[in-house]
Design a protein around this motif. Structure first.
Motif, PDB file in Angstrom:
ATOM      1  N   GLU A  23       0.759  -1.013  -0.040  1.00  0.00           N
ATOM      2  CA  GLU A  23      -0.098   0.062  -0.157  1.00  0.00           C
ATOM      3  C   GLU A  23       1.478   1.130  -0.109  1.00  0.00           C
ATOM      4  O   GLU A  23       0.684   2.091  -0.840  1.00  0.00           O
ATOM      5  CB  GLU A  23      -1.159   0.108   1.188  1.00  0.00           C
ATOM      6  N   ALA A  24       2.241   1.261   0.185  1.00  0.00           N
ATOM      7  CA  ALA A  24       2.894   2.202   0.756  1.00  0.00           C
ATOM      8  C   ALA A  24       3.689   2.985  -0.707  1.00  0.00           C
ATOM      9  O   ALA A  24       3.328   3.269  -1.274  1.00  0.00           O
ATOM     10  CB  ALA A  24       4.323   2.487   2.193  1.00  0.00           C
ATOM     11  N   ALA A  25       3.799   2.120  -1.102  1.00  0.00           N
ATOM     12  CA  ALA A  25       4.285   1.940  -2.802  1.00  0.00           C
ATOM     13  C   ALA A  25       3.065   2.050  -3.537  1.00  0.00           C
ATOM     14  O   ALA A  25       3.684   3.182  -4.689  1.00  0.00           O
ATOM     15  CB  ALA A  25       5.204   0.033  -2.920  1.00  0.00           C
ATOM     16  N   MET A  26       2.246   1.842  -3.486  1.00  0.00           N
ATOM     17  CA  MET A  26       0.986   2.766  -4.321  1.00  0.00           C
ATOM     18  C   MET A  26       0.725   3.767  -4.628  1.00  0.00           C
ATOM     19  O   MET A  26       1.114   4.618  -4.736  1.00  0.00           O
ATOM     20  CB  MET A  26      -0.382   1.444  -4.377  1.00  0.00           C
ATOM     21  N   VAL A  98       1.736  -5.425  -8.068  1.00  0.00           N
ATOM     22  CA  VAL A  98       2.443  -3.648  -7.609  1.00  0.00           C
ATOM     23  C   VAL A  98       3.476  -3.166  -7.885  1.00  0.00           C
ATOM     24  O   VAL A  98       4.224  -1.870  -7.817  1.00  0.00           O
ATOM     25  CB  VAL A  98       1.621  -3.389  -6.750  1.00  0.00           C
ATOM     26  N   LEU A  99       4.053  -4.058  -7.325  1.00  0.00           N
ATOM     27  CA  LEU A  99       5.798  -4.026  -6.897  1.00  0.00           C
ATOM     28  C   LEU A  99       6.314  -4.769  -8.283  1.00  0.00           C
ATOM     29  O   LEU A  99       7.729  -3.714  -8.066  1.00  0.00           O
ATOM     30  CB  LEU A  99       5.430  -5.488  -5.431  1.00  0.00           C
ATOM     31  N   ARG A 100       6.329  -5.483  -8.594  1.00  0.00           N
ATOM     32  CA  ARG A 100       6.998  -5.995 -10.047  1.00  0.00           C
ATOM     33  C   ARG A 100       6.670  -5.102 -10.658  1.00  0.00           C
ATOM     34  O   ARG A 100       7.192  -5.202 -11.867  1.00  0.00           O
ATOM     35  CB  ARG A 100       7.130  -7.674  -9.820  1.00  0.00           C
ATOM     36  N   ASN A 101       5.351  -4.713 -11.404  1.00  0.00           N
ATOM     37  CA  ASN A 101       4.884  -4.035 -11.977  1.00  0.00           C
ATOM     38  C   ASN A 101       3.792  -3.130 -12.190  1.00  0.00           C
ATOM     39  O   ASN A 101       2.871  -3.103 -12.642  1.00  0.00           O
ATOM     40  CB  ASN A 101       4.213  -4.812 -13.436  1.00  0.00           C
ATOM     41  N   PRO A 102       4.478  -2.284 -11.610  1.00  0.00           N
ATOM     42  CA  PRO A 102       3.142  -0.567 -11.323  1.00  0.00           C
ATOM     43  C   PRO A 102       2.812  -0.083 -12.693  1.00  0.00           C
ATOM     44  O   PRO A 102       1.618   0.357 -12.155  1.00  0.00           O
ATOM     45  CB  PRO A 102       4.317  -0.203 -10.334  1.00  0.00           C
ATOM     46  N   ASN A 103       3.791  -0.073 -13.819  1.00  0.00           N
ATOM     47  CA  ASN A 103       3.414   0.029 -14.602  1.00  0.00           C
ATOM     48  C   ASN A 103       1.874  -0.918 -15.247  1.00  0.00           C
ATOM     49  O   ASN A 103       1.004  -0.082 -15.787  1.00  0.00           O
ATOM     50  CB  ASN A 103       4.172   0.209 -16.298  1.00  0.00           C
ATOM     51  N   LEU A 104       1.566  -1.409 -14.906  1.00  0.00           N
ATOM     52  CA  LEU A 104       0.395  -2.685 -15.013  1.00  0.00           C
ATOM     53  C   LEU A 104      -0.745  -1.450 -14.536  1.00  0.00           C
ATOM     54  O   LEU A 104      -2.339  -1.068 -15.495  1.00  0.00           O
ATOM     55  CB  LEU A 104       0.456  -3.747 -14.965  1.00  0.00           C
TER      56      LEU A 104
END
Length: 120
Positions: A23-26, A98-104
């Motif tokens: 959630e923090a990364a997002m 979210v962690l590996r492919n946030p561009n998705l």
């Protein structure tokens, strides 16, 4: 009814104070109108539910799901149906995405925005 309950508000406050790593990364991606100028709120109470991330202008909710959600698929489906009945679109993404492919995730939000432009 969209008005949040006291219990929902308290849960949202607690979740904002103690976000998961995902959630923090997002939130780092979405905060401060970081995504094409759209304002997102994190841990937003809606009725008796708390949306991980919500863009009210787009009527869009992003849910970040960890492994526990595999055990809650039925309740998640009821929740998503209720939110859809309120006019929201719910996009669910696993922690790995979210962690590996946030561009998705960012591309999915952009596609939703293109299909459902915010109302003035």
């Amino acid at each position: 009814m969209l008005k949040p309950t006291d219990r929902t508000r308290a849960s949202a406050r607690r979740s904002r104070r103690e976000p998961t790593m995902t959630e923090a990364a997002m939130w780092r991606l979405l905060r401060g109108r970081g995504l094409d100028g759209f304002k997102f709120r994190r841990q937003m109470p809606i009725g008796s539910y708390v949306a991980d991330f919500c863009c009210p202008a787009l009527k869009l909710i992003i849910e970040v799901d960890g492994g526990v959600h595999r055990l809650r698929e039925e309740s998640d489906a009821r929740r998503d149906a209720w939110l859809a009945a309120q006019g929201f679109t719910v996009l669910r993404f696993g922690n790995e995405a979210v962690l590996r492919n946030p561009n998705l995730i960012l591309e999915a939000v952009r596609q939703h925005a293109a299909r459902h432009p915010p109302s003035p």
